[in-house]
Design an enzyme around this catalytic site. Structure first.
Site, PDB file in Angstrom:
ATOM      1  N   GLN A 201       0.638  -1.010  -0.129  1.00  0.00           N
ATOM      2  CA  GLN A 201       0.026  -0.120  -0.034  1.00  0.00           C
ATOM      3  C   GLN A 201       0.758   1.367   0.062  1.00  0.00           C
ATOM      4  O   GLN A 201       0.409   2.454  -0.432  1.00  0.00           O
ATOM      5  CB  GLN A 201      -1.079   0.138   1.218  1.00  0.00           C
ATOM      6  CG  GLN A 201      -2.040  -1.007   1.142  1.00  0.00           C
ATOM      7  CD  GLN A 201      -3.048  -0.832  -0.042  1.00  0.00           C
ATOM      8  OE1 GLN A 201      -3.436   0.157  -0.404  1.00  0.00           O
ATOM      9  NE2 GLN A 201      -3.487  -1.900  -0.580  1.00  0.00           N
ATOM     10  N   LYS A 224      -0.904  -2.229  -7.562  1.00  0.00           N
ATOM     11  CA  LYS A 224      -1.032  -1.251  -6.873  1.00  0.00           C
ATOM     12  C   LYS A 224      -0.465   0.100  -7.386  1.00  0.00           C
ATOM     13  O   LYS A 224      -0.921   1.257  -6.998  1.00  0.00           O
ATOM     14  CB  LYS A 224      -0.739  -1.261  -5.355  1.00  0.00           C
ATOM     15  CG  LYS A 224      -0.963  -2.546  -4.885  1.00  0.00           C
ATOM     16  CD  LYS A 224      -2.398  -2.610  -4.303  1.00  0.00           C
ATOM     17  CE  LYS A 224      -2.656  -3.846  -3.483  1.00  0.00           C
ATOM     18  NZ  LYS A 224      -3.851  -4.035  -3.136  1.00  0.00           N
ATOM     19  N   CYS A 362     -10.062  -7.155   3.807  1.00  0.00           N
ATOM     20  CA  CYS A 362      -8.919  -8.334   4.353  1.00  0.00           C
ATOM     21  C   CYS A 362      -7.935  -7.732   5.484  1.00  0.00           C
ATOM     22  O   CYS A 362      -6.880  -8.003   5.555  1.00  0.00           O
ATOM     23  CB  CYS A 362      -8.082  -8.680   3.128  1.00  0.00           C
ATOM     24  SG  CYS A 362      -8.691  -9.587   1.611  1.00  0.00           S
TER      25      CYS A 362
END
Length: 404
Positions: A201, A224, A362
């Site tokens: 992330q 990502k 998640c």
């Protein structure tokens, strides 16, 4: 300063409509969109020099090998790894974490302790639980605080001479919290523990320097950060990569094979069994090139502007609660409307052409901490606009009117 109107032309999908409405894509924390330049890198490979790598003496194989290995070098330079062979190409962060967990299965014993944070994605929890089951090691958890930060005082109390491994994400996928990984790594090394940081992330927003961090392992997924799905990387210090056994057996990861004994290839191929996602690896390199043409500093500044604007606008809605208020944070806002299930909000937003993520992301332990079933998560990228945020705010107000 970046020019968003120009950048958006690189992403044709942003011009499409959903349910008759202009697409507003705010699910970037799950998967970012892919620019034409990266798609072209994939098509150029398949149309121009599609071939297996490392094994062929013919021209196409040499061209494919050169392109693939050049992409690895781009990744090395981006993350400032000391050597290109410290970059292992994988299918993504989950694959990378499982590779490390498998390797440490041969090195841990009963009585050893490993630490994870309460902010982790399931992919940075479950492999370590499985490792504990195999080895008898004990799993301990750094607790989180109400604002979405980690309790570093409690972390310090967990560390001891039995601590072998520490796992933490750089940025929480559910809350956007940027964890103080420099301190987390330094404290772990104080008791000679090995550290893996999940950078999935963080990578779209923060350019990590693995040597400056002195991190032992760092993981990233290409999808990502404007790259394709199904490819990622594991950075590992050379010393640790040499200690860990191979994760999978097969072609490419061997030096010599006989029915009596097999010897393994040198790094990085020791961990890259079988034919890899060649086009994906090349495209990952192209994605890094693309993001560097925009500039990570410019990206960070613009996304902070979007985050500040969206936080202000959404906070003005009565009955809306934002989860994860610790700063710094990346351009992610997780929120709920009082008395409304996040799925219902997400469904209405979809009908308005607005793509957000709903559920536990998640990261179920985070939702259990807040005693909620999940959140609505809006995550922004450098190709998003304030006008799109206005559409989100209007959509949330409409959902509130319909559902409360």
């Amino acid at each position: 300063m970046l020019d968003v109107s120009v950048i958006r032309k690189d992403f044709p999908i942003l011009d499409r409509q959903v349910h008759g409405k202009p697409l507003v894509y705010f699910d970037n924390a799950a998967t970012s969109q892919t620019p034409k330049q990266v798609v072209s890198a994939i098509s150029d490979y398949y149309f121009g020099y599609n071939s297996n790598i490392h094994r062929g003496v013919h021209r196409l194989s040499q061209e494919a090998t050169d392109a693939y290995e050049q992409a690895r070098i781009k990744m090395q330079h981006h993350f400032n790894a000391a050597h290109a062979h410290e970059i292992i190409l994988t299918s993504g962060t989950t694959h990378s974490i499982n590779l490390v967990a498998h390797g440490f299965g041969a090195l841990l014993k009963k009585g050893d302790e490993i630490i994870v944070s309460a902010l982790e994605h399931h992919s940075n929890i479950v492999p370590w639980q499985m490792l504990c089951e195999r080895t008898g090691a004990q799993l301990k958890v750094i607790p989180m605080m109400e604002n979405g930060s980690l309790d570093l005082e409690a972390y310090g109390q967990l560390l001891n001479e039995n601590t072998q491994l520490v796992f933490c994400n750089h940025v929480s996928n559910a809350l956007g919290t940027v964890n103080p990984i420099e301190k987390i790594i330094d404290m772990a090394h104080g008791v000679n523990a090995v550290v893996l940081i999940d950078g999935a992330q963080a990578a779209p927003h923060i350019q990590a320097d693995v040597q400056a961090l002195d991190v032992d392992f760092y993981t990233v997924s290409a999808h990502k950060m404007c790259g394709p799905t199904g490819v990622g990387l594991l950075y590992g210090k050379e010393s640790w990569l040499r200690k860990l056994p191979p994760y999978q057996g097969g072609g490419e990861m061997i030096a010599e094979v006989s029915f009596e004994k097999t010897t393994y290839a040198d790094l990085p191929h020791k961990f890259e069994a079988g034919t890899p996602n060649i086009a994906g690896g090349i495209a990952f390199g192209a994605a890094l090139d693309y993001m560097h043409t925009i500039g990570f500093k410019a990206i960070a500044e613009y996304e902070q502007e979007l985050l500040d604007y969206a936080t202000e606008q959404l906070s003005a809605i009565d009955g809306l609660r934002i989860y994860g208020t610790q700063h710094p944070k990346t351009a992610v806002i997780s929120f709920n409307l009082e008395g409304v299930h996040p799925y219902d909000v997400g469904t209405i937003l979809d009908q308005l052409g607005i793509a957000v993520r709903t559920g536990h992301h998640c990261a179920q332990p985070i939702m259990d901490f807040y005693q909620i079933p999940g959140t609505v998560r809006a995550s922004f990228s450098f190709y998003n606009t304030k006008a799109e945020i206005d559409a989100l705010v209007d959509g949330v107000k409409r959902a509130k009117m319909m559902l409360q």
